[in-house]
Design an enzyme around this catalytic site. Structure first.
Site, PDB file in Angstrom:
ATOM      1  N   ILE A 196      38.198  45.563  36.237  1.00  0.00           N
ATOM      2  CA  ILE A 196      37.429  46.386  37.167  1.00  0.00           C
ATOM      3  C   ILE A 196      36.829  45.436  38.084  1.00  0.00           C
ATOM      4  CG2 ILE A 196      35.811  47.834  36.460  1.00  0.00           C
ATOM      5  CD1 ILE A 196      37.025  49.450  37.985  1.00  0.00           C
ATOM      6  N   CYS A 197      37.186  45.679  39.542  1.00  0.00           N
ATOM      7  CA  CYS A 197      36.556  45.351  40.483  1.00  0.00           C
ATOM      8  C   CYS A 197      36.641  43.781  40.479  1.00  0.00           C
ATOM      9  CB  CYS A 197      35.207  45.594  40.776  1.00  0.00           C
ATOM     10  SG  CYS A 197      34.110  45.618  41.904  1.00  0.00           S
ATOM     11  N   ASN A 198      35.659  42.841  40.264  1.00  0.00           N
ATOM     12  CA  ASN A 198      35.685  41.455  40.358  1.00  0.00           C
ATOM     13  C   ASN A 198      35.801  40.581  38.807  1.00  0.00           C
ATOM     14  OD1 ASN A 198      34.247  41.004  42.956  1.00  0.00           O
ATOM     15  ND2 ASN A 198      32.279  40.555  42.150  1.00  0.00           N
TER      16      ASN A 198
END
Length: 206
Positions: free
Chosen positions: A111-113
């Site tokens: 998730i995300c980075n």
């Protein structure tokens, strides 16, 4: 004779991790709508670069269960929690961990980075996926990211045993991983998602 996969879900936390991105998944694994599960299907475990406490963006510290050096080889899922640590050299130590997990057919969530990290190392080149926007995936991935045509602009995407999400897609990320893990029935997983997405007052009118 087949060896049964261990039931641990391993959450990879790097310094300055985004703690909100793992809360719903961890709680769904450990509890139902009324109380802690007496016999949960899975067990949550934290993995970090070392066994020293790892600090979240918000400042609190978490004591890891495993370091990169002593983590198990067999487990149910590997979850890369986002945050600023993926921008630092320590993130490179996660590369062989992800590669080994994928080679063994272990579920991987990012998730995300964490999703951007996956693009950087070519791990998204054979699956539909999402992340913090196509521009960021291209920026991080550069020549290693060759699958932009399979980017889908939505909160979370599940394909080929890999779940990706943008940083605001926490609930969708949780839902897709719970479904892959068969943590509960699809109906109960959907109920958990809708309760947290819409809120108590929207679902239970007076």
């Amino acid at each position: 004779m087949t060896v049964e996969m261990k039931n641990e879900i391993l959450y990879v936390l790097l310094p300055d991790f985004a703690s909100h991105e793992m809360v719903y998944l961890m709680e769904a694994v450990s509890s139902d709508e009324t109380q802690l599960k007496s016999n949960p299907k899975y067990v949550n475990k934290i993995v970090a670069p070392t066994l020293e406490p790892v600090t979240a963006i918000g400042g609190f510290r978490v004591l890891p269960d495993y370091s990169f050096e002593n983590m198990p080889d067999d487990y149910a899922a590997l979850v890369l929690i986002g945050g600023y640590g993926w921008l630092t050299p320590v993130a490179d130590k996660v590369t062989p961990i992800v590669r080994k997990a994928l080679d063994k057919g272990i579920i991987v969530g990012a998730i995300c980075n964490g999703a951007s990290f996956m693009a950087k190392h070519g791990f998204l080149n054979s699956v539909k996926h999402t992340g913090n926007g196509l521009d960021q995936l291209k920026l991080w991935g550069r020549e290693a990211y060759t699958n932009s045509e399979c980017y889908i602009h939505q909160q979370a995407v599940s394909d080929g045993g890999i779940v990706t999400a943008n940083g605001s897609g926490v609930l969708e990320f949780t839902k897709e991983l719970l479904l892959l893990l068969e943590n509960d029935t699809p109906e109960r997983i959907e109920m958990y998602y809708q309760f947290n997405k819409q809120g108590f007052c929207a679902l239970f009118q007076q």
